[in-house]
Motif scaffolding. Structure first.
Motif, PDB file in Angstrom:
ATOM      1  N   LEU A  73       0.914  -1.174  -0.073  1.00  0.00           N
ATOM      2  CA  LEU A  73      -0.186   0.142   0.089  1.00  0.00           C
ATOM      3  C   LEU A  73       0.930   1.261   0.073  1.00  0.00           C
ATOM      4  O   LEU A  73       0.758   2.263  -0.598  1.00  0.00           O
ATOM      5  N   ALA A  74       2.027   1.162   0.573  1.00  0.00           N
ATOM      6  CA  ALA A  74       3.034   2.317   0.717  1.00  0.00           C
ATOM      7  C   ALA A  74       3.607   2.494  -0.514  1.00  0.00           C
ATOM      8  O   ALA A  74       3.586   3.741  -1.072  1.00  0.00           O
ATOM      9  N   GLY A  75       3.893   1.348  -1.269  1.00  0.00           N
ATOM     10  CA  GLY A  75       4.558   1.473  -2.799  1.00  0.00           C
ATOM     11  C   GLY A  75       3.477   2.309  -3.697  1.00  0.00           C
ATOM     12  O   GLY A  75       3.866   2.956  -4.378  1.00  0.00           O
ATOM     13  N   ILE A  76       2.198   1.888  -3.593  1.00  0.00           N
ATOM     14  CA  ILE A  76       1.395   2.427  -4.565  1.00  0.00           C
ATOM     15  C   ILE A  76       1.032   3.863  -4.429  1.00  0.00           C
ATOM     16  O   ILE A  76       0.996   4.449  -5.359  1.00  0.00           O
ATOM     17  N   GLU A  77       1.184   4.035  -3.003  1.00  0.00           N
ATOM     18  CA  GLU A  77       1.189   5.556  -2.873  1.00  0.00           C
ATOM     19  C   GLU A  77       1.960   6.466  -3.354  1.00  0.00           C
ATOM     20  O   GLU A  77       1.931   7.598  -3.729  1.00  0.00           O
ATOM     21  N   GLN A  78       3.397   5.924  -3.542  1.00  0.00           N
ATOM     22  CA  GLN A  78       4.465   6.502  -4.028  1.00  0.00           C
ATOM     23  C   GLN A  78       4.384   6.454  -5.756  1.00  0.00           C
ATOM     24  O   GLN A  78       5.297   7.198  -6.529  1.00  0.00           O
ATOM     25  N   LEU A  79       3.522   5.801  -6.358  1.00  0.00           N
ATOM     26  CA  LEU A  79       3.600   5.818  -7.797  1.00  0.00           C
ATOM     27  C   LEU A  79       2.776   7.147  -8.267  1.00  0.00           C
ATOM     28  O   LEU A  79       2.170   7.706  -7.481  1.00  0.00           O
ATOM     29  N   ASN A  80       2.961   7.547  -9.448  1.00  0.00           N
ATOM     30  CA  ASN A  80       2.503   8.646 -10.110  1.00  0.00           C
ATOM     31  C   ASN A  80       1.082   8.517 -10.214  1.00  0.00           C
ATOM     32  O   ASN A  80       0.452   7.410 -10.321  1.00  0.00           O
ATOM     33  N   ALA A  82      -1.306   8.554 -12.562  1.00  0.00           N
ATOM     34  CA  ALA A  82      -1.548   7.802 -13.741  1.00  0.00           C
ATOM     35  C   ALA A  82      -1.565   6.398 -13.225  1.00  0.00           C
ATOM     36  O   ALA A  82      -2.355   5.693 -13.578  1.00  0.00           O
ATOM     37  N   GLN A  83      -0.209   5.891 -12.889  1.00  0.00           N
ATOM     38  CA  GLN A  83      -0.239   4.719 -12.603  1.00  0.00           C
ATOM     39  C   GLN A  83      -0.891   4.192 -11.186  1.00  0.00           C
ATOM     40  O   GLN A  83      -1.374   3.139 -11.375  1.00  0.00           O
ATOM     41  N   GLN A  84      -1.360   5.065 -10.427  1.00  0.00           N
ATOM     42  CA  GLN A  84      -2.171   4.789  -9.046  1.00  0.00           C
ATOM     43  C   GLN A  84      -3.460   4.464  -9.651  1.00  0.00           C
ATOM     44  O   GLN A  84      -4.203   3.381  -9.301  1.00  0.00           O
ATOM     45  N   CYS A  86      -4.481   3.404 -12.892  1.00  0.00           N
ATOM     46  CA  CYS A  86      -4.359   2.089 -13.195  1.00  0.00           C
ATOM     47  C   CYS A  86      -4.370   0.703 -12.470  1.00  0.00           C
ATOM     48  O   CYS A  86      -4.958  -0.046 -12.648  1.00  0.00           O
ATOM     49  N   ILE A  87      -3.375   1.065 -11.500  1.00  0.00           N
ATOM     50  CA  ILE A  87      -3.228   0.064 -10.741  1.00  0.00           C
ATOM     51  C   ILE A  87      -4.592  -0.237  -9.787  1.00  0.00           C
ATOM     52  O   ILE A  87      -5.298  -1.358  -9.650  1.00  0.00           O
ATOM     53  N   THR A  88      -5.254   0.640  -9.468  1.00  0.00           N
ATOM     54  CA  THR A  88      -6.514   0.695  -8.656  1.00  0.00           C
ATOM     55  C   THR A  88      -7.721   0.140  -9.390  1.00  0.00           C
ATOM     56  O   THR A  88      -8.548  -0.711  -9.093  1.00  0.00           O
ATOM     57  N   LEU A  89      -7.693   0.720 -10.763  1.00  0.00           N
ATOM     58  CA  LEU A  89      -8.612  -0.032 -11.526  1.00  0.00           C
ATOM     59  C   LEU A  89      -8.595  -1.395 -12.122  1.00  0.00           C
ATOM     60  O   LEU A  89      -9.448  -1.993 -11.953  1.00  0.00           O
ATOM     61  N   ARG A  90      -7.314  -1.842 -12.360  1.00  0.00           N
ATOM     62  CA  ARG A  90      -7.130  -3.149 -12.746  1.00  0.00           C
ATOM     63  C   ARG A  90      -7.054  -4.173 -11.558  1.00  0.00           C
ATOM     64  O   ARG A  90      -7.601  -5.214 -11.861  1.00  0.00           O
ATOM     65  N   TYR A  91      -6.544  -3.633 -10.472  1.00  0.00           N
ATOM     66  CA  TYR A  91      -6.462  -4.649  -9.480  1.00  0.00           C
ATOM     67  C   TYR A  91      -7.336  -4.550  -8.206  1.00  0.00           C
ATOM     68  O   TYR A  91      -7.709  -5.731  -7.797  1.00  0.00           O
ATOM     69  N   LEU A  92      -7.760  -3.349  -7.926  1.00  0.00           N
ATOM     70  CA  LEU A  92      -8.842  -3.233  -6.913  1.00  0.00           C
ATOM     71  C   LEU A  92     -10.156  -3.432  -7.507  1.00  0.00           C
ATOM     72  O   LEU A  92     -10.991  -4.011  -6.747  1.00  0.00           O
ATOM     73  N   ALA A 110      -2.193   1.718 -24.565  1.00  0.00           N
ATOM     74  CA  ALA A 110      -1.381   2.684 -23.752  1.00  0.00           C
ATOM     75  C   ALA A 110      -1.697   2.253 -22.136  1.00  0.00           C
ATOM     76  O   ALA A 110      -0.893   2.363 -21.434  1.00  0.00           O
ATOM     77  N   ILE A 111      -2.933   1.643 -22.055  1.00  0.00           N
ATOM     78  CA  ILE A 111      -3.100   1.003 -20.550  1.00  0.00           C
ATOM     79  C   ILE A 111      -2.089  -0.187 -20.240  1.00  0.00           C
ATOM     80  O   ILE A 111      -1.545  -0.148 -19.163  1.00  0.00           O
ATOM     81  N   LYS A 112      -1.866  -1.131 -21.170  1.00  0.00           N
ATOM     82  CA  LYS A 112      -0.965  -2.133 -20.955  1.00  0.00           C
ATOM     83  C   LYS A 112       0.364  -1.214 -20.777  1.00  0.00           C
ATOM     84  O   LYS A 112       1.058  -2.113 -19.840  1.00  0.00           O
ATOM     85  N   ALA A 113       0.899  -0.465 -21.562  1.00  0.00           N
ATOM     86  CA  ALA A 113       2.193   0.063 -21.221  1.00  0.00           C
ATOM     87  C   ALA A 113       2.361   0.737 -19.815  1.00  0.00           C
ATOM     88  O   ALA A 113       3.389   0.805 -18.965  1.00  0.00           O
ATOM     89  N   LEU A 114       1.064   1.488 -19.405  1.00  0.00           N
ATOM     90  CA  LEU A 114       1.128   1.969 -18.201  1.00  0.00           C
ATOM     91  C   LEU A 114       0.951   1.049 -17.125  1.00  0.00           C
ATOM     92  O   LEU A 114       1.636   1.228 -15.841  1.00  0.00           O
ATOM     93  N   GLN A 115       0.096   0.078 -17.078  1.00  0.00           N
ATOM     94  CA  GLN A 115       0.406  -1.087 -16.088  1.00  0.00           C
ATOM     95  C   GLN A 115       1.659  -1.794 -16.210  1.00  0.00           C
ATOM     96  O   GLN A 115       2.242  -1.903 -14.868  1.00  0.00           O
ATOM     97  N   TYR A 116       2.238  -1.917 -17.045  1.00  0.00           N
ATOM     98  CA  TYR A 116       3.651  -2.633 -17.254  1.00  0.00           C
ATOM     99  C   TYR A 116       4.602  -1.802 -16.515  1.00  0.00           C
ATOM    100  O   TYR A 116       5.374  -2.227 -15.603  1.00  0.00           O
TER     101      TYR A 116
END
Length: 134
Positions: A73-80, A82-84, A86-92, A110-116
């Protein structure tokens, strides 16, 4: 067998074993299928939940799980941002690539690249720990 039939013209090995060639095609198709249907990564929301009701984790496992949740959770908060998103929509929210693209107004590519990039950045932010089995 359809793949082998479509590519029959490419089988021209002198002394080549047709059975081995067909088996190789089948093996490659199974590997491709397994890679595309690999177990899905656990959504971050599941990490927030307690251990399964039917099985209580050992104190060591509970401590490792708690530390993993906090670090993730701390790592996710450090993402930019757009990345946050993407991760929230894809995995949460467990949206598909297409649904995430539509929600963010981007293309699926673009989503695949952003997720990667987000997962790669997250991997770099998380501490590397090795838990040795008892």
């Amino acid at each position: 067998f359809l793949r082998a039939l479509r590519n029959l013209a490419s089988f021209r090995r002198p002394g080549g074993d047709f059975g081995a060639w067909v088996t190789t095609i089948a093996r490659n198709l199974v590997i491709n299928w397994q890679q595309s249907h690999q177990r899905r990564e656990r959504p971050v929301a599941e990490l927030r939940d307690a251990a399964p009701v039917d099985q209580a984790p050992s104190p060591e496992a509970a401590a490792v799980n708690a530390l993993t949740r906090v670090a993730l959770l701390a790592g996710i908060e450090q993402l930019n941002p757009a990345q946050q998103q993407c991760i929230t929509l894809r995995y949460l929210r467990e949206l598909s690539i297409e649904e995430t693209a539509q929600a963010l107004g981007k293309t699926p590519a673009a989503i695949k690249a952003l997720q990667y990039k987000a997962l790669r950045a997250l991997r770099g932010l998380l501490p590397v720990t090795a838990v040795m089995p008892a």
